[in-house]
Design an enzyme around this catalytic site. Sequence first.
Site, PDB file in Angstrom:
ATOM      1  N   GLU A 133     -51.433  11.890  42.574  1.00 23.94           N
ATOM      2  CA  GLU A 133     -50.835  11.259  43.757  1.00 23.94           C
ATOM      3  C   GLU A 133     -50.437  12.233  44.870  1.00 23.94           C
ATOM      4  O   GLU A 133     -49.344  12.142  45.410  1.00 23.94           O
ATOM      5  CB  GLU A 133     -49.601  10.436  43.346  1.00 23.94           C
ATOM      6  CG  GLU A 133     -49.895   9.416  42.261  1.00 23.94           C
ATOM      7  CD  GLU A 133     -48.667   8.596  41.831  1.00 23.94           C
ATOM      8  OE1 GLU A 133     -47.554   8.922  42.261  1.00 23.94           O
ATOM      9  OE2 GLU A 133     -48.841   7.636  41.070  1.00 23.94           O
ATOM     10  N   GLU A 239     -55.265   3.855  34.791  1.00 19.56           N
ATOM     11  CA  GLU A 239     -53.939   3.262  34.507  1.00 19.56           C
ATOM     12  C   GLU A 239     -53.982   1.751  34.741  1.00 19.56           C
ATOM     13  O   GLU A 239     -53.096   1.172  35.362  1.00 19.56           O
ATOM     14  CB  GLU A 239     -52.872   3.904  35.412  1.00 19.56           C
ATOM     15  CG  GLU A 239     -52.849   5.419  35.338  1.00 19.56           C
ATOM     16  CD  GLU A 239     -51.651   6.055  36.045  1.00 19.56           C
ATOM     17  OE1 GLU A 239     -50.733   5.329  36.461  1.00 19.56           O
ATOM     18  OE2 GLU A 239     -51.659   7.295  36.170  1.00 19.56           O
TER      19      GLU A 239
HETATM   20  C1  XIL Z   1     -44.655   5.682  34.579  1.00 20.52           C
HETATM   21  C2  XIL Z   1     -44.310   5.433  33.121  1.00 20.52           C
HETATM   22  O1  XIL Z   1     -45.143   4.429  32.612  1.00 20.52           O
HETATM   23  C3  XIL Z   1     -42.856   5.043  32.992  1.00 20.52           C
HETATM   24  O2  XIL Z   1     -42.473   4.937  31.624  1.00 20.52           O
HETATM   25  C4  XIL Z   1     -41.977   6.086  33.685  1.00 20.52           C
HETATM   26  O3  XIL Z   1     -40.623   5.657  33.649  1.00 20.52           O
HETATM   27  C5  XIL Z   1     -42.417   6.309  35.122  1.00 20.52           C
HETATM   28  O4  XIL Z   1     -43.793   6.651  35.143  1.00 20.52           O
HETATM   29  N1  XIL Z   1     -48.425   6.161  38.030  1.00 20.52           N
HETATM   30  C6  XIL Z   1     -48.474   7.240  37.191  1.00 20.52           C
HETATM   31  C7  XIL Z   1     -47.703   7.217  35.915  1.00 20.52           C
HETATM   32  O5  XIL Z   1     -49.272   8.156  37.423  1.00 20.52           O
HETATM   33  O6  XIL Z   1     -47.256   8.490  35.548  1.00 20.52           O
HETATM   34  C8  XIL Z   1     -46.522   6.275  35.982  1.00 20.52           C
HETATM   35  O7  XIL Z   1     -45.983   6.184  34.673  1.00 20.52           O
HETATM   36  C9  XIL Z   1     -46.968   4.921  36.486  1.00 20.52           C
HETATM   37  C10 XIL Z   1     -47.535   5.033  37.878  1.00 20.52           C
END
Ligand code: XIL
Length: 335
Positions: A133, A239
């Site tokens: 990101e 994701e």
């Molecule tokens: C999220 C996790 O799933 C949560 O448990 C944590 O509290 C915050 O991060 N994009 C990403 C991930 O790249 O690292 C994030 O994961 C979700 C959004």
Amino acid sequence: MVALKDFFASDFLLGAAFDGPIPDRLNPAEQALFLQQFNTLTAENCLKPGRVQPEEGRFTFQDADTLADFARTHHLHMVGHTLLWHNNCPEWFFKDGEKQASRELVLKRLRAHIHAVVGRYKGTIAGWDVCNEVIADNEKYLRPSHWLETIGDDFVAQAFRFAHEADPNVLLHYNDYDNENPIKRDKTLRLLRSLREAGCRVDAVGLQGHFLLDKVPFGDVEDAIEIYAREGYQVMITELDLDVLPFVGPEAEITQPLSPEQLAPLLLRQAEQYAKLFSLFRKHRDKITRVTFWNPHDGRSWRNNWPTKGRTNHPLLFDRELRPKAAFYAVTGSS
Ligand code: XIL
């Protein structure tokens, strides 16, 4: 029940993110579901910088080691997430006493961090989300962050260089959300070209794929897959989830679970949209090497706490009782 990993075996790897095979993260029944359905796992949180190096030189690898053992035992393709992010990154990286640390000091710490973490899981972790990101959502190019501020524009190149040094065989991914959106996609291409010019190797572009019901940008996703592939990158859906609850506004604040009557039509639309997504992914199986859901089932989804806490969300293919949902049957064309 057919297994996703078998159904898509000749297309791409199929996975989910979680944080460890420990009961409060994934109990034995959930682990069994995971192993039945998936062949790749992503470390959800336990490899983020704030978790592995909360203070300079104090590494806390216990959770990540447990996850890595699970991956080794079950021959899973393990993805490391992530080496550099604006979130979950301790302040000490950027401080020199009371002052802001110099570029040289921050680079030295970044290199040490990447070498320690990548080096430790050499041979177990197959690919790393090196940077997560870093592209801005607004009109800016790179997202404002301490990394950008202390190192300058080349912080991304430096991170890729360090990761390659630490394990020349590991796949190096650039991961982001909304990077199918043409504006963000063009900035991503600019970044990738600058990395190539700087002599950095990047193997894959990760499209996070956090989608909202009725708003899946199918056309942009297809264009992005084709364009990133044409530039020479593997495409990974990293994701994936499909949120069925309101995302913004006062409706998003509601924590009351939906009634079965409210939920039923949403799950049918979700099933249709998941099916359409997977047929798109399948059509581009020569470009896509992995599809990973962000969590194995609805009960463990981060979407229960994002964008507001304490909701009962339903974004994945398995429900809270670990049963396959309509979306599972739609995606696999089974019943
Ligand atoms: C999220 C996790 O799933 C949560 O448990 C944590 O509290 C915050 O991060 N994009 C990403 C991930 O790249 O690292 C994030 O994961 C979700 C959004």
